[in-house]
Write a protein that holds these residues in place. Structure first.
Motif, PDB file in Angstrom:
ATOM      1  N   ILE A  17      45.908  59.530  37.047  1.00  0.00           N
ATOM      2  CA  ILE A  17      46.072  58.124  36.633  1.00  0.00           C
ATOM      3  C   ILE A  17      47.540  57.894  36.270  1.00  0.00           C
ATOM      4  CG2 ILE A  17      45.510  56.408  34.849  1.00  0.00           C
ATOM      5  CD1 ILE A  17      42.713  57.734  34.671  1.00  0.00           C
ATOM      6  N   GLU A  51      45.680  54.236  28.324  1.00  0.00           N
ATOM      7  CA  GLU A  51      45.176  52.859  28.258  1.00  0.00           C
ATOM      8  C   GLU A  51      46.265  51.903  27.772  1.00  0.00           C
ATOM      9  OE1 GLU A  51      40.459  53.850  27.310  1.00  0.00           O
ATOM     10  OE2 GLU A  51      41.792  53.187  25.709  1.00  0.00           O
ATOM     11  N   LEU A  54      48.885  51.456  30.494  1.00  0.00           N
ATOM     12  CA  LEU A  54      48.390  50.574  31.562  1.00  0.00           C
ATOM     13  C   LEU A  54      48.415  49.120  31.103  1.00  0.00           C
ATOM     14  CD1 LEU A  54      45.389  52.732  32.844  1.00  0.00           C
ATOM     15  CD2 LEU A  54      47.452  52.176  34.129  1.00  0.00           C
ATOM     16  N   VAL A  66      44.003  52.306  39.176  1.00  0.00           N
ATOM     17  CA  VAL A  66      43.131  53.185  38.397  1.00  0.00           C
ATOM     18  C   VAL A  66      42.058  53.823  39.259  1.00  0.00           C
ATOM     19  CG1 VAL A  66      41.409  53.231  36.541  1.00  0.00           C
ATOM     20  CG2 VAL A  66      43.538  51.975  36.219  1.00  0.00           C
ATOM     21  N   ALA A  67      41.446  53.037  40.117  1.00  0.00           N
ATOM     22  CA  ALA A  67      40.284  53.533  40.853  1.00  0.00           C
ATOM     23  C   ALA A  67      40.671  54.535  41.936  1.00  0.00           C
ATOM     24  CB  ALA A  67      39.540  52.362  41.482  1.00  0.00           C
ATOM     25  N   GLY A  68      39.670  55.244  42.421  1.00  0.00           N
ATOM     26  CA  GLY A  68      39.845  56.066  43.603  1.00  0.00           C
ATOM     27  C   GLY A  68      40.163  57.526  43.376  1.00  0.00           C
ATOM     28  N   GLU A 138      39.446  43.451  35.680  1.00  0.00           N
ATOM     29  CA  GLU A 138      38.399  44.433  35.969  1.00  0.00           C
ATOM     30  C   GLU A 138      37.997  45.205  34.723  1.00  0.00           C
ATOM     31  OE1 GLU A 138      37.587  47.789  39.375  1.00  0.00           O
ATOM     32  OE2 GLU A 138      39.574  47.505  38.588  1.00  0.00           O
ATOM     33  N   THR A 139      38.966  45.438  33.876  1.00  0.00           N
ATOM     34  CA  THR A 139      38.681  46.271  32.716  1.00  0.00           C
ATOM     35  C   THR A 139      38.723  45.472  31.425  1.00  0.00           C
ATOM     36  OG1 THR A 139      40.996  46.823  32.455  1.00  0.00           O
ATOM     37  CG2 THR A 139      39.679  48.291  33.828  1.00  0.00           C
ATOM     38  N   ALA A 140      38.849  44.172  31.538  1.00  0.00           N
ATOM     39  CA  ALA A 140      38.996  43.351  30.335  1.00  0.00           C
ATOM     40  C   ALA A 140      37.861  43.627  29.366  1.00  0.00           C
ATOM     41  CB  ALA A 140      39.002  41.883  30.718  1.00  0.00           C
ATOM     42  N   GLY A 141      38.237  43.912  28.155  1.00  0.00           N
ATOM     43  CA  GLY A 141      37.234  44.151  27.130  1.00  0.00           C
ATOM     44  C   GLY A 141      36.588  45.502  27.210  1.00  0.00           C
ATOM     45  N   LYS A 142      36.974  46.305  28.172  1.00  0.00           N
ATOM     46  CA  LYS A 142      36.306  47.587  28.331  1.00  0.00           C
ATOM     47  C   LYS A 142      37.140  48.731  27.803  1.00  0.00           C
ATOM     48  CE  LYS A 142      33.757  46.125  32.402  1.00  0.00           C
ATOM     49  NZ  LYS A 142      34.356  44.789  32.471  1.00  0.00           N
ATOM     50  N   ILE A 143      38.416  48.542  27.791  1.00  0.00           N
ATOM     51  CA  ILE A 143      39.250  49.620  27.299  1.00  0.00           C
ATOM     52  C   ILE A 143      40.295  49.056  26.357  1.00  0.00           C
ATOM     53  CG2 ILE A 143      38.963  51.115  29.289  1.00  0.00           C
ATOM     54  CD1 ILE A 143      41.600  50.077  30.360  1.00  0.00           C
ATOM     55  N   ASP A 145      40.366  49.081  23.125  1.00  0.00           N
ATOM     56  CA  ASP A 145      39.939  48.604  21.814  1.00  0.00           C
ATOM     57  C   ASP A 145      39.954  49.733  20.801  1.00  0.00           C
ATOM     58  OD1 ASP A 145      37.555  45.960  22.534  1.00  0.00           O
ATOM     59  OD2 ASP A 145      39.702  45.954  22.155  1.00  0.00           O
TER      60      ASP A 145
ATOM     61  N   TYR B  64      27.368  49.443  24.443  1.00  0.00           N
ATOM     62  CA  TYR B  64      28.655  49.227  25.090  1.00  0.00           C
ATOM     63  C   TYR B  64      29.802  49.667  24.182  1.00  0.00           C
ATOM     64  CZ  TYR B  64      32.673  46.855  27.045  1.00  0.00           C
ATOM     65  OH  TYR B  64      33.914  46.595  27.543  1.00  0.00           O
ATOM     66  N   LYS B  68      32.201  52.642  25.700  1.00  0.00           N
ATOM     67  CA  LYS B  68      33.398  52.099  26.376  1.00  0.00           C
ATOM     68  C   LYS B  68      34.627  52.986  26.177  1.00  0.00           C
ATOM     69  CE  LYS B  68      35.155  49.215  22.663  1.00  0.00           C
ATOM     70  NZ  LYS B  68      35.402  47.871  22.160  1.00  0.00           N
ATOM     71  N   ALA B  71      35.785  54.199  29.409  1.00  0.00           N
ATOM     72  CA  ALA B  71      35.876  53.211  30.490  1.00  0.00           C
ATOM     73  C   ALA B  71      36.923  53.598  31.535  1.00  0.00           C
ATOM     74  CB  ALA B  71      36.191  51.832  29.919  1.00  0.00           C
ATOM     75  N   LEU B  72      38.025  54.134  31.075  1.00  0.00           N
ATOM     76  CA  LEU B  72      39.079  54.490  32.030  1.00  0.00           C
ATOM     77  C   LEU B  72      38.606  55.594  32.985  1.00  0.00           C
ATOM     78  CD1 LEU B  72      41.920  53.883  32.944  1.00  0.00           C
ATOM     79  CD2 LEU B  72      42.797  55.435  31.196  1.00  0.00           C
ATOM     80  N   LEU B  75      36.146  53.971  35.490  1.00  0.00           N
ATOM     81  CA  LEU B  75      36.793  53.155  36.527  1.00  0.00           C
ATOM     82  C   LEU B  75      37.607  54.016  37.485  1.00  0.00           C
ATOM     83  CD1 LEU B  75      37.893  50.200  34.254  1.00  0.00           C
ATOM     84  CD2 LEU B  75      36.048  50.177  35.934  1.00  0.00           C
ATOM     85  N   ALA B  76      38.195  55.071  36.966  1.00  0.00           N
ATOM     86  CA  ALA B  76      39.029  55.926  37.807  1.00  0.00           C
ATOM     87  C   ALA B  76      38.204  56.728  38.805  1.00  0.00           C
ATOM     88  CB  ALA B  76      39.857  56.868  36.934  1.00  0.00           C
ATOM     89  N   TRP B 106      31.312  49.226  36.323  1.00  0.00           N
ATOM     90  CA  TRP B 106      30.766  50.563  36.087  1.00  0.00           C
ATOM     91  C   TRP B 106      29.567  50.815  36.995  1.00  0.00           C
ATOM     92  CZ3 TRP B 106      30.189  50.898  29.994  1.00  0.00           C
ATOM     93  CH2 TRP B 106      31.449  50.720  29.406  1.00  0.00           C
TER      94      TRP B 106
END
Lengths: 175, 230
Positions: A17, A51, A54, A66-68, A138-143, A145, B64, B68, B71-72, B75-76, B106
């Motif tokens: 990453i 995080e 990013l 991030v993905a893949g 895509e990641t809003a609110g998910k990371i 915090d 959640y 969470k 989460a990274l 997603l990765a 996810w």
């Protein structure tokens, strides 16, 4: 997959990453000799560091890549001892590994997560981290915090951060 | 916690699952409740009433907040949350609500025996990405002896699953169950599954816990144990 192998695979994911996003991230050998749960406060701090980095990049209009990342590649790079699926005792772990939920797990770790160097440099402002416009849709609110984080689940065991320290050196962006 | 929304009786959460619960890095969430009482159940606490007292009832938002943190990683690597137990599809209303909270990024996976009312499975189709199915054995007498339940629901739901979900997203495990099924039974089950269009079929031996050299089983069904086990 056992703790140390998990740790190495997760570290490899973090490294990739970082590499994809030009985030300074220098990996060194973990000095902790015993087995672990695959994560520790040091590892968690690195994840939070990524995080934040990013979020900063998104804040200045850079797309976060991030993905893949292939988990099989990361796992194979750890030279772990995973067996083929027909004799993999991980299935046993499916039961045994699910630890009985104990509300005591919700308590904060006894040892604080070591703040990465970039925090000490003051390069990341609170407003930058919290600003909604800085978040990837895509990641809003998910990371990111981390302020709200309540303990680290299975890492709440009293790990010795001194022993674990030095696992990865995080190079401040300002350097 | 909104009383109008379902909660999940969670007995365990396991982070950083890799190569076991589907794609990428996943967090396994163990929820109470199962219609089966399998002789070699690996999670008997999933249906032991005593466990229910220890469970934490989580709203989708609670869960959640709890998961969470990874989460990274999700997603990765294309990972996410795997709902296990127990029978995950018993909690499909919760999973649907959780999807609304976590968003589309996810991968949500269920571990299921498919021995649930078909309506429960149908509700999962627009929410759950991947299905890990522990099929036990498709020979009715073997299935009932091992699980204590008839196989009919499972067979019906397998057909429904094959018609509704791309086979790439279904992973079927066919266990070798010592004392219950034979290689012939297993071959027949695999053949039946292939005829339904499934492609990810894995035969594997159950790892049986031993006590004094004797397979450890769940006492509540001892009357139905085959003679060669007792």
């Amino acid at each position: 997959m056992k703790g140390k192998d998990k740790c190495k695979a997760l570290k490899e994911i973090r490294r990739q990453i970082a590499e994809k996003n030009d985030i300074p991230y220098v990996v060194s050998q973990c000095k902790y000799q015993g087995d672990c749960l695959g994560t520790c406060p040091k590892c968690e701090a690195e994840l939070r560091y990524l995080e934040r980095e990013l979020a900063i990049r998104r804040g200045i209009g850079k797309a976060a890549a991030v993905a893949g990342i292939s988990i099989s590649v990361c796992a194979s790079l750890t030279a772990c001892t995973s067996k083929n699926s027909t004799s993999d005792p991980e299935y046993e772990e499916l039961g045994g590994a699910v630890e009985i939920y104990d509300p005591a797990d919700e308590t904060a770790p006894e040892t604080d997560v070591e703040e990465p160097e970039d925090d000490k440099s003051g390069s990341i402002k609170e407003s930058e981290q919290k600003s909604p416009e800085n978040e990837d849709p895509e990641t809003a609110g998910k990371i990111g915090d981390e302020e709200k984080e309540e303990g680290i689940g299975e890492t709440n065991e009293p790990l010795d951060t001194d022993e674990l320290a030095g696992d990865v050196e995080i190079v401040p962006e300002s350097e | 916690m909104d009383p109008n929304f379902p909660t999940l009786p969670v007995f365990g959460i396991k982070r950083h699952r890799m190569t076991t619960d589907g794609t990428g890095v996943s967090t396994l969430v163990g929820a109470y409740g199962c219609p089966l009482k399998c002789r070699y159940c690996l999670n008997p606490h999933a249906w032991n009433p005593e466990t229910l007292k220890k469970c934490t009832n989580m709203s989708p938002e609670d869960l959640y907040e709890r998961v969470k943190i990874d989460a990274l990683y999700f997603l990765a690597t294309g990972g996410g949350v795997t709902f296990g137990g127990g029978e995950a599809l018993l909690h499909v209303d919760f999973i649907r609500q959780f999807r609304k909270v976590c968003g589309p990024g996810w991968t949500l996976t269920v571990e299921t025996s498919l021995n649930v009312p078909s309506a429960q499975l149908e509700k999962a189709f627009d929410t759950v990405n991947d299905y890990i199915v522990d099929i036990k054995d498709l020979e009715p007498s073997v299935y009932e002896a091992y699980t204590g339940m008839p196989v009919d629901n499972t067979l019906h739901n397998l057909k429904l699953l094959s018609e509704s979900v791309s086979p790439e997203h279904v992973y079927i495990r066919v266990p070798e169950i010592p004392g219950y099924n034979t290689k012939t039974h297993i071959r027949q089950s695999v053949s039946q599954l292939k005829n339904m269009g499934f492609i990810n079929i894995e035969v594997f031996p159950y790892v049986i816990r031993q006590e004094n050299g004797i397979p450890k089983h769940n006492d509540t069904l001892s009357s139905s144990l085959p003679e060669n086990i007792e």
